[in-house]
Design a protein around this motif. Structure first.
Motif, PDB file in Angstrom:
ATOM      1  N   ILE A   1       0.836  -1.202   0.000  1.00  0.00           N
ATOM      2  CA  ILE A   1       0.000   0.000   0.000  1.00  0.00           C
ATOM      3  C   ILE A   1       0.867   1.247   0.000  1.00  0.00           C
ATOM      4  O   ILE A   1       0.585   2.227  -0.712  1.00  0.00           O
ATOM      5  N   ALA A   2       1.947   1.220   0.780  1.00  0.00           N
ATOM      6  CA  ALA A   2       2.813   2.387   0.894  1.00  0.00           C
ATOM      7  C   ALA A   2       3.455   2.754  -0.444  1.00  0.00           C
ATOM      8  O   ALA A   2       3.408   3.908  -0.872  1.00  0.00           O
ATOM      9  N   VAL A   3       4.067   1.767  -1.110  1.00  0.00           N
ATOM     10  CA  VAL A   3       4.759   2.085  -2.361  1.00  0.00           C
ATOM     11  C   VAL A   3       3.767   2.453  -3.458  1.00  0.00           C
ATOM     12  O   VAL A   3       4.071   3.279  -4.341  1.00  0.00           O
ATOM     13  N   THR A   4       2.565   1.872  -3.417  1.00  0.00           N
ATOM     14  CA  THR A   4       1.551   2.236  -4.406  1.00  0.00           C
ATOM     15  C   THR A   4       1.107   3.680  -4.207  1.00  0.00           C
ATOM     16  O   THR A   4       1.010   4.462  -5.178  1.00  0.00           O
TER      17      THR A   4
ATOM     18  N   LEU B   1       1.343  -0.250 -10.604  1.00  0.00           N
ATOM     19  CA  LEU B   1       0.625  -1.488 -10.897  1.00  0.00           C
ATOM     20  C   LEU B   1       1.517  -2.712 -10.786  1.00  0.00           C
ATOM     21  O   LEU B   1       1.219  -3.649 -10.035  1.00  0.00           O
ATOM     22  N   ALA B   2       2.628  -2.738 -11.536  1.00  0.00           N
ATOM     23  CA  ALA B   2       3.449  -3.949 -11.644  1.00  0.00           C
ATOM     24  C   ALA B   2       4.325  -4.184 -10.421  1.00  0.00           C
ATOM     25  O   ALA B   2       4.530  -5.329 -10.013  1.00  0.00           O
ATOM     26  N   PHE B   3       4.867  -3.123  -9.837  1.00  0.00           N
ATOM     27  CA  PHE B   3       5.702  -3.281  -8.655  1.00  0.00           C
ATOM     28  C   PHE B   3       4.897  -3.147  -7.370  1.00  0.00           C
ATOM     29  O   PHE B   3       5.278  -3.684  -6.339  1.00  0.00           O
ATOM     30  N   GLY B   4       3.788  -2.396  -7.425  1.00  0.00           N
ATOM     31  CA  GLY B   4       2.989  -2.162  -6.245  1.00  0.00           C
ATOM     32  C   GLY B   4       1.835  -3.125  -6.100  1.00  0.00           C
ATOM     33  O   GLY B   4       1.953  -4.170  -5.455  1.00  0.00           O
ATOM     34  N   LEU B   5       0.708  -2.819  -6.721  1.00  0.00           N
ATOM     35  CA  LEU B   5      -0.509  -3.594  -6.520  1.00  0.00           C
ATOM     36  C   LEU B   5      -0.340  -5.069  -6.853  1.00  0.00           C
ATOM     37  O   LEU B   5      -0.898  -5.939  -6.170  1.00  0.00           O
ATOM     38  N   ALA B   6       0.413  -5.389  -7.903  1.00  0.00           N
ATOM     39  CA  ALA B   6       0.598  -6.796  -8.278  1.00  0.00           C
ATOM     40  C   ALA B   6       1.313  -7.592  -7.189  1.00  0.00           C
ATOM     41  O   ALA B   6       1.208  -8.819  -7.147  1.00  0.00           O
ATOM     42  N   SER B   7       2.017  -6.911  -6.280  1.00  0.00           N
ATOM     43  CA  SER B   7       2.717  -7.621  -5.198  1.00  0.00           C
ATOM     44  C   SER B   7       1.742  -8.278  -4.235  1.00  0.00           C
ATOM     45  O   SER B   7       2.135  -9.180  -3.482  1.00  0.00           O
ATOM     46  N   LEU B   8       0.472  -7.843  -4.231  1.00  0.00           N
ATOM     47  CA  LEU B   8      -0.514  -8.465  -3.354  1.00  0.00           C
ATOM     48  C   LEU B   8      -0.785  -9.920  -3.733  1.00  0.00           C
ATOM     49  O   LEU B   8      -1.333 -10.674  -2.926  1.00  0.00           O
ATOM     50  N   THR B   9      -0.419 -10.328  -4.954  1.00  0.00           N
ATOM     51  CA  THR B   9      -0.591 -11.736  -5.327  1.00  0.00           C
ATOM     52  C   THR B   9       0.324 -12.646  -4.514  1.00  0.00           C
ATOM     53  O   THR B   9       0.158 -13.866  -4.537  1.00  0.00           O
ATOM     54  N   TRP B  10       1.270 -12.070  -3.768  1.00  0.00           N
ATOM     55  CA  TRP B  10       2.114 -12.864  -2.878  1.00  0.00           C
ATOM     56  C   TRP B  10       1.338 -13.374  -1.671  1.00  0.00           C
ATOM     57  O   TRP B  10       1.839 -14.223  -0.922  1.00  0.00           O
TER      58      TRP B  10
ATOM     59  N   GLY C   1      12.348  -5.952  -0.582  1.00  0.00           N
ATOM     60  CA  GLY C   1      12.330  -5.407  -1.935  1.00  0.00           C
ATOM     61  C   GLY C   1      11.386  -4.220  -2.066  1.00  0.00           C
ATOM     62  O   GLY C   1      11.683  -3.257  -2.784  1.00  0.00           O
ATOM     63  N   LEU C   2      10.262  -4.258  -1.376  1.00  0.00           N
ATOM     64  CA  LEU C   2       9.328  -3.129  -1.412  1.00  0.00           C
ATOM     65  C   LEU C   2       9.932  -1.892  -0.761  1.00  0.00           C
ATOM     66  O   LEU C   2       9.667  -0.756  -1.189  1.00  0.00           O
ATOM     67  N   GLY C   3      10.764  -2.085   0.259  1.00  0.00           N
ATOM     68  CA  GLY C   3      11.468  -0.954   0.857  1.00  0.00           C
ATOM     69  C   GLY C   3      12.461  -0.338  -0.120  1.00  0.00           C
ATOM     70  O   GLY C   3      12.582   0.891  -0.216  1.00  0.00           O
ATOM     71  N   VAL C   4      13.188  -1.191  -0.852  1.00  0.00           N
ATOM     72  CA  VAL C   4      14.104  -0.691  -1.877  1.00  0.00           C
ATOM     73  C   VAL C   4      13.326   0.064  -2.955  1.00  0.00           C
ATOM     74  O   VAL C   4      13.765   1.109  -3.447  1.00  0.00           O
ATOM     75  N   LEU C   5      12.159  -0.453  -3.310  1.00  0.00           N
ATOM     76  CA  LEU C   5      11.332   0.198  -4.321  1.00  0.00           C
ATOM     77  C   LEU C   5      10.902   1.587  -3.863  1.00  0.00           C
ATOM     78  O   LEU C   5      10.864   2.529  -4.672  1.00  0.00           O
ATOM     79  N   ALA C   6      10.567   1.748  -2.591  1.00  0.00           N
ATOM     80  CA  ALA C   6      10.170   3.063  -2.083  1.00  0.00           C
ATOM     81  C   ALA C   6      11.307   4.073  -2.259  1.00  0.00           C
ATOM     82  O   ALA C   6      11.077   5.215  -2.682  1.00  0.00           O
ATOM     83  N   LEU C   7      12.538   3.654  -1.955  1.00  0.00           N
ATOM     84  CA  LEU C   7      13.689   4.528  -2.169  1.00  0.00           C
ATOM     85  C   LEU C   7      13.831   4.882  -3.648  1.00  0.00           C
ATOM     86  O   LEU C   7      14.092   6.040  -4.007  1.00  0.00           O
TER      87      LEU C   7
ATOM     88  N   ARG D   1       2.031 -12.435 -13.890  1.00  0.00           N
ATOM     89  CA  ARG D   1       3.023 -12.291 -14.956  1.00  0.00           C
ATOM     90  C   ARG D   1       3.696 -10.914 -14.926  1.00  0.00           C
ATOM     91  O   ARG D   1       4.912 -10.812 -15.139  1.00  0.00           O
ATOM     92  N   ILE D   2       2.931  -9.866 -14.656  1.00  0.00           N
ATOM     93  CA  ILE D   2       3.519  -8.528 -14.672  1.00  0.00           C
ATOM     94  C   ILE D   2       4.140  -8.161 -13.326  1.00  0.00           C
ATOM     95  O   ILE D   2       4.746  -7.088 -13.203  1.00  0.00           O
ATOM     96  N   ARG D   3       4.000  -9.016 -12.317  1.00  0.00           N
ATOM     97  CA  ARG D   3       4.558  -8.730 -10.987  1.00  0.00           C
ATOM     98  C   ARG D   3       6.076  -8.643 -11.084  1.00  0.00           C
ATOM     99  O   ARG D   3       6.746  -9.633 -11.379  1.00  0.00           O
ATOM    100  N   GLU D   4       6.633  -7.468 -10.805  1.00  0.00           N
ATOM    101  CA  GLU D   4       8.060  -7.239 -10.997  1.00  0.00           C
ATOM    102  C   GLU D   4       8.850  -7.216  -9.704  1.00  0.00           C
ATOM    103  O   GLU D   4      10.073  -7.123  -9.733  1.00  0.00           O
ATOM    104  N   ILE D   5       8.185  -7.300  -8.551  1.00  0.00           N
ATOM    105  CA  ILE D   5       8.914  -7.225  -7.289  1.00  0.00           C
ATOM    106  C   ILE D   5       9.782  -8.454  -7.069  1.00  0.00           C
ATOM    107  O   ILE D   5      10.753  -8.408  -6.290  1.00  0.00           O
TER     108      ILE D   5
END
Length: 483
Positions: free
Chosen positions: A31-34, A69-78, A97-103, A324-328
């Motif tokens: 939610i944060a990174v999205t 979408l691909a790095f944020g919301l799609a991560s919920l499929t985890w 990885g989501l913390g790195v993405l926020a940076l 498929r588009i989940r990039e995290i």
């Protein structure tokens, strides 16, 4: 923007105040990174010239939208069960990885807002003007789309005849074991097929040009058929982009109803067909030839349409596409194994990439084969070399494995500045020649699946084919138009 940023910070804080499970941390960080990406999107679209940035297909806004979408919301499929190579990734690594993405999002936004130095902007503007000198902004006549598409399709046919492969069809081992001097050239020339569709779309949607819709429909249908035969969903989406970018340039908006209908058809037909087709044409013991795959395609399509109800097919395809588009995943597996198990690579590798990209294989026969995704699959996921699969590294993951957080911060800031430069120079709404540059670079940068080295290596060839397409797309300037 402030509300979105505050929501992002609030979602990142709870883990520091009371204990949370890994699943709860994953949800909160997603939610944060999205929210952070949408806050950055609000900042970017408020900059001068970026109004209607999504409808006008600006690189910066689309990059942030795809990131959300691909790095944020799609991560919920985890939150669901994982299969395949994803089982090697620990959920805690996804949280990291989501913390790195926020940076990365924060650094990219800072780089985009600041932009490149004025001297670099002026030099790039002069270089673009020099490359396109002698051409105007009037698109050529109705034969242009057909000529462009014939050239692009001819390059694909020549490649299929010379290599025995066409997209996903053929022997995959050839892609990582051998290379030739003509493959890169044929790949670049094949881009003219997209230029042809874009030129047809521009003529069809321009209010001062009559007709052209029949040409657009014919070329689009041909591209969809070739993309299906190649087993590539990406080819279908690129064909759609070749239509939507001119539409957005001329209308300043997105055709939402058409997009909704297209999305349903894509999920109902294209995704299930593509999955079944790939399983049929590439097996464990033998692979179909191009002729065999073409003969089997109608049967596979019929079986796909009758196997499940449309509602069931759309639901399953939507879930499959989100995964498929989940990039995290690439960032997670890299932070999990680097540098403890696999040491950091030298960031100086990026400096050699432009030189490698400038030298064609015809001049440098021993030029390395860049099967980076194939090698990454073996190194990080332990996939055997006899399994020919390519895993997305992503630019962000590649930056982390070349130094850690500092290369992520510096690299994404530079990427943001480069995107700002692109958006300042490439304006399809005022210059149709810009369509060629948008089609070459926007899908690659926005999708961000390839590593930084391959992105840099592809810039010289991309510029060459974009300049060639732009010069051929529009008529020369007349004596009255010249300054």
């Amino acid at each position: 923007m402030l509300a979105l940023a505050a929501g992002a910070v609030a979602a990142m804080l709870p883990g520091g105040f009371w204990p949370l499970s890994v699943r709860e941390e994953l949800v909160l960080r997603t939610i944060a990174v999205t929210l952070l990406a949408f806050a950055a999107l609000r900042v970017v679209t408020a900059l001068p010239g970026n109004e209607n940035g999504i409808g006008r297909w600006r690189l910066g806004p689309w990059y942030l939208l795809w990131t959300a979408l691909a790095f944020g919301l799609a991560s919920l499929t985890w939150l669901g069960p994982q299969t395949g190579s994803a089982t090697r990734i620990m959920p805690a690594s996804v949280v990291t990885g989501l913390g790195v993405l926020a940076l990365a999002v924060a650094a990219w936004t800072l780089g985009y807002v600041l932009g490149p130095p004025r001297a670099l902007r002026d030099a790039a503007r002069r270089g673009l003007a020099f490359a396109l000198r002698g051409t105007g902004t009037t698109v050529r006549g109705g034969l242009l789309p057909w000529c462009f598409y014939a050239v692009g399709a001819g390059a694909r046919v020549a490649g299929a005849l010379l290599t025995g492969g066409f997209g996903y069809v053929g022997d995959p081992s050839a892609l990582v074991s051998s290379a030739n001097a003509y493959s890169q050239l044929l790949h670049l020339v094949s881009t003219f097929a997209l230029f042809g569709i874009a030129a047809a779309a521009y003529r069809a949607f321009h209010p001062a040009i009559r007709g052209g819709r029949a040409t657009l429909c014919a070329l689009l249908a041909a591209e969809v058929a070739l993309g299906a035969l190649a087993g590539s969903k990406g080819a279908l989406l690129l064909a759609l982009a070749a239509v939507l970018i001119p539409y957005g340039a001329l209308r300043g908006r997105m055709p939402l109803r058409v997009l909704l209908t297209g999305a349903i058809l894509f999920l109902w037909i294209a995704v299930p067909f593509n999955s079944a087709y790939r399983q049929a044409v590439r097996g464990d013991t033998a692979n179909m030839t191009v002729a065999e795959a073409a003969a089997a395609a109608p049967r596979i399509l019929t079986e796909t349409l009758t196997a499940k109800s449309p509602v069931e097919a759309v639901g399953e395809s939507a879930d499959a596409m989100l995964r498929r588009i989940r990039e995290i995943d690439s960032i997670a597996i890299i932070t999990q194994m680097t540098p403890e198990t696999i040491p950091h690579r030298s960031p100086w590798e990026f400096a050699a990439a432009p030189v490698v990209g400038l030298v064609p294989r015809a001049v440098w026969p021993e030029k390395p084969i860049f099967a980076n995704g194939y090698e990454f699959s073996q190194e990080y996921y332990g996939i055997p070399s006899t399994t020919y699969t390519s895993t997305a590294i992503t630019g962000l993951g590649d930056l982390y494995r070349h130094g850690g957080l500092w290369t992520v911060a510096v690299g994404t800031a530079l990427l943001g500045a480069a995107c700002r430069l692109f958006d300042a120079l490439i304006r399809p709404e005022s210059d149709p020649r810009a369509l060629c540059f948008a089609l070459v670079f926007l899908p690659v940068v926005v999708k961000s699946e390839i590593d930084i080295s391959l992105l840099i290596i592809g810039v010289p060839g991309g510029l060459l084919v974009a300049v060639a397409g732009a010069r051929l797309m529009c008529r020369p300037t007349t004596a009255e138009e010249r300054p």
